[in-house]
Design a protein around this motif. Structure first.
Motif, PDB file in Angstrom:
ATOM      1  N   PRO A   1     -30.619   2.587  -0.108  1.00 29.61           N
ATOM      2  CA  PRO A   1     -29.711   2.318  -1.231  1.00 29.61           C
ATOM      3  C   PRO A   1     -30.462   1.769  -2.445  1.00 29.61           C
ATOM      4  N   LYS A   2     -30.147   2.317  -3.614  1.00 30.89           N
ATOM      5  CA  LYS A   2     -30.780   1.843  -4.841  1.00 30.89           C
ATOM      6  C   LYS A   2     -30.303   0.458  -5.241  1.00 30.89           C
ATOM      7  N   ASP A   3     -29.156   0.047  -4.700  1.00 27.63           N
ATOM      8  CA  ASP A   3     -28.639  -1.281  -5.040  1.00 27.63           C
ATOM      9  C   ASP A   3     -29.596  -2.381  -4.595  1.00 27.63           C
ATOM     10  N   LEU A   4     -30.327  -2.138  -3.503  1.00 28.47           N
ATOM     11  CA  LEU A   4     -31.270  -3.155  -3.036  1.00 28.47           C
ATOM     12  C   LEU A   4     -32.383  -3.386  -4.055  1.00 28.47           C
ATOM     13  N   TYR A   5     -32.890  -2.301  -4.625  1.00 26.40           N
ATOM     14  CA  TYR A   5     -33.948  -2.436  -5.626  1.00 26.40           C
ATOM     15  C   TYR A   5     -33.412  -3.031  -6.926  1.00 26.40           C
ATOM     16  N   GLU A   6     -32.193  -2.661  -7.300  1.00 25.46           N
ATOM     17  CA  GLU A   6     -31.607  -3.220  -8.530  1.00 25.46           C
ATOM     18  C   GLU A   6     -31.376  -4.711  -8.388  1.00 25.46           C
ATOM     19  N   ALA A   7     -30.882  -5.132  -7.225  1.00 24.24           N
ATOM     20  CA  ALA A   7     -30.679  -6.568  -7.010  1.00 24.24           C
ATOM     21  C   ALA A   7     -32.006  -7.312  -6.983  1.00 24.24           C
TER      22      ALA A   7
ATOM     23  N   THR B   1     -34.725  -6.434  -8.557  1.00 24.16           N
ATOM     24  CA  THR B   1     -35.241  -6.471  -9.927  1.00 24.16           C
ATOM     25  C   THR B   1     -34.566  -7.562 -10.738  1.00 24.16           C
TER      26      THR B   1
ATOM     27  N   GLN C   1     -41.027  -5.672  -3.805  1.00 24.38           N
ATOM     28  CA  GLN C   1     -39.982  -4.748  -3.388  1.00 24.38           C
ATOM     29  C   GLN C   1     -40.487  -3.793  -2.305  1.00 24.38           C
TER      30      GLN C   1
END
Length: 335
Positions: A216-222, A224, A233
């Motif tokens: 999930p891209k949400d993990l990287y956005e959170a 960041t 990351q």
């Protein structure tokens, strides 16, 4: 004159007493008929050879003498194989090549997959295809190419080494003379390990890229937003999310590298003096069966190799299960 008429009163009873003939139910048996070719082929070409090899490992047999020439020897083939120094040497060569070519595959494939996943968008499939091309290339073609590259007199690898040796500062780190890569017992193993690494790197790269695409891209956005760097990351998000795929890829590497046959067999000629240095257990099984004609010992060695692969895979499973269990306990403690 009186005529006697046949008595027909008992005819219905006799007909009812007869058992009714069962009609063939095509709808009931159709699925089994359609799937039967698979089971027939599996039994003939997979199950029977498997069971026959188990039985053959307890017998002494030469194929040219016929099946009647089989002699039951019990565990003698296994005892002979375990005491044979050539089998132990082939097993050592197999382990060396498996580690030297298998470990770098994953150490390079994981960060390379992350780099391609983050850096290439439109041309990602083209880059993946370039790395995957060696995996689908013929072993004979690979042997011809690397025989030319590793040539002592005209190989491009020696040309590159000699050019590096002529540099003013780092030239002393490289040998001035050409290296006989495929004719020296010291360099033949690293050369074969490099070919195996080069060929199967793309396969592991595809596996890791497929796993990266479902994170999930949400993990990287959170991460960041929280101020985590790219390195953090990768270490705390990418690697934990890749753990199931790492387990699968490492398991496939263990199973494949412990059965190495094509690369050493095709790349190094049997008549060369260094062929024994890269003789894997699979090659030793082939030579025992088809060169020495001892099919019983060859079958015993095959099943010994199977036990080694199964035990190694079990250890790998235990290691990954223990790490996953430790992570769950740490998460519970944090909560």
């Amino acid at each position: 004159m009186t005529t006697s008429m046949p008595c027909t009163d008992g005819a219905p009873a006799a007909a009812a007493a007869r058992p009714a003939r069962k009609r063939f139910n095509m709808k009931k048996w159709a699925p089994y008929i359609f799937i039967s070719p698979f089971f027939i082929l599996f039994a003939v070409f997979s199950l029977f050879p498997l069971l026959f090899s188990i039985y053959l490992s307890f017998n002494q047999w030469e194929a040219a003498s016929g099946v009647e020439a089989m002699q039951w020897v019990g565990l003698d083939n296994y005892k002979y194989a375990l005491s044979d120094p050539w089998f132990l040497r082939s097993l050592g060569n197999t382990v060396w090549l498996a580690l030297a070519s298998g470990v770098p595959q994953h150490l390079v494939a994981i960060p390379l997959a992350a780099f391609i996943h983050n850096s290439f968008k439109r041309s990602r499939n083209l880059v993946i295809g370039i790395y995957f091309l060696p995996f689908i290339t013929s072993s004979v073609a690979i042997a011809m190419v690397f025989n030319t590259l590793f040539s002592r007199d005209y190989g491009q690898i020696n040309v590159l080494i000699q050019w590096c040796a002529s540099l003013p500062l780092v030239g002393g780190l490289f040998p001035a003379e050409s290296i006989d890569w495929l004719g020296s017992s010291l360099f033949i193993k690293p050369a074969v390990a490099f070919v195996i690494f080069w060929r199967y790197l793309g396969w592991n790269l595809v596996l890791y890229l497929s796993a990266l695409q479902v994170i999930p891209k949400d993990l990287y956005e959170a991460a960041t937003i929280d101020g985590a760097s790219k390195r953090q990351q990768f270490w705390y998000i990418t690697l934990p999310q890749l753990r199931p795929m790492i387990y699968l890829a490492v398991t496939l590497t263990i199973m494949g590298n412990l059965q190495l046959f094509e690369e050493p067999f095709v790349l190094v000629a049997e008549s060369s003096g260094v062929s024994q240095s890269v003789m894997t257990t699979a090659i030793f099984v082939y030579k025992t069966a088809f060169s020495s004609g001892d099919f019983g010992t060859a079958s015993a060695i095959s099943w010994l190799l199977f036990l080694i692969i199964a035990s190694t895979t079990w250890v790998n499973n235990r290691i990954f299960s223990r790490n996953e269990r430790n992570e769950r306990n740490e998460r519970k403690e944090v909560r």
